[in-house]
Motif scaffolding. Structure first.
Motif, PDB file in Angstrom:
ATOM      1  N   SER A  31       0.828  -1.212  -0.074  1.00  0.00           N
ATOM      2  CA  SER A  31      -0.105  -0.075   0.174  1.00  0.00           C
ATOM      3  C   SER A  31       0.852   1.174   0.052  1.00  0.00           C
ATOM      4  CB  SER A  31      -0.947  -0.089   1.128  1.00  0.00           C
ATOM      5  OG  SER A  31      -1.620   1.022   1.345  1.00  0.00           O
ATOM      6  N   ALA A  32       1.633   1.108   0.683  1.00  0.00           N
ATOM      7  CA  ALA A  32       2.996   2.199   0.832  1.00  0.00           C
ATOM      8  C   ALA A  32       3.483   2.625  -0.431  1.00  0.00           C
ATOM      9  CB  ALA A  32       3.863   2.254   2.035  1.00  0.00           C
ATOM     10  N   LEU A  33       3.794   1.673  -1.123  1.00  0.00           N
ATOM     11  CA  LEU A  33       4.706   1.787  -2.409  1.00  0.00           C
ATOM     12  C   LEU A  33       3.801   2.003  -3.358  1.00  0.00           C
ATOM     13  CD1 LEU A  33       7.033  -1.536  -2.019  1.00  0.00           C
ATOM     14  CD2 LEU A  33       7.516   0.902  -1.910  1.00  0.00           C
ATOM     15  N   ASP A  34       2.387   1.670  -3.399  1.00  0.00           N
ATOM     16  CA  ASP A  34       1.444   2.228  -4.170  1.00  0.00           C
ATOM     17  C   ASP A  34       1.446   3.517  -4.272  1.00  0.00           C
ATOM     18  OD1 ASP A  34       1.016  -0.246  -5.502  1.00  0.00           O
ATOM     19  OD2 ASP A  34      -0.711  -0.754  -4.284  1.00  0.00           O
ATOM     20  N   LEU A  40       4.925   9.746  -7.468  1.00  0.00           N
ATOM     21  CA  LEU A  40       5.931  10.026  -8.544  1.00  0.00           C
ATOM     22  C   LEU A  40       5.179  10.090 -10.061  1.00  0.00           C
ATOM     23  CD1 LEU A  40       8.443   7.473  -7.145  1.00  0.00           C
ATOM     24  CD2 LEU A  40       8.605   9.903  -7.203  1.00  0.00           C
ATOM     25  N   ARG A  41       4.032   9.762 -10.186  1.00  0.00           N
ATOM     26  CA  ARG A  41       3.524   9.889 -11.589  1.00  0.00           C
ATOM     27  C   ARG A  41       2.824  11.271 -11.747  1.00  0.00           C
ATOM     28  NH1 ARG A  41       2.076   4.111 -10.769  1.00  0.00           N
ATOM     29  NH2 ARG A  41       0.186   4.764  -9.637  1.00  0.00           N
ATOM     30  N   GLU A  42       2.677  11.981 -10.581  1.00  0.00           N
ATOM     31  CA  GLU A  42       2.148  13.413 -10.699  1.00  0.00           C
ATOM     32  C   GLU A  42       3.070  14.197 -11.032  1.00  0.00           C
ATOM     33  OE1 GLU A  42       0.032  14.175  -6.739  1.00  0.00           O
ATOM     34  OE2 GLU A  42      -1.025  12.441  -6.860  1.00  0.00           O
TER      35      GLU A  42
END
Length: 51
Positions: A31-34, A40-42
């Motif tokens: 969950s934390a990595l998601d 990072l995609r933002e």
């Protein structure tokens, strides 16, 4: 902490370091990595708001 503290030899780049060994449950780590991947995609502006 300076980046060189994380290097076995030579200069290390200034960057974010993520420890993967401290989370007792894999689901919590996933969950934390998601969440991190989403940030990072933002846009770059969004990354400046993360503390």
């Amino acid at each position: 902490m300076p980046a060189d503290a994380f290097s076995a030899g030579g200069a290390a780049p200034e960057a974010v370091r993520i420890s993967l060994g401290a989370v007792p449950e894999r689901a919590r780590l996933a969950s934390a990595l998601d969440t991190l991947a989403g940030l990072l995609r933002e846009s770059p502006r969004a990354l400046h708001d993360v503390v």
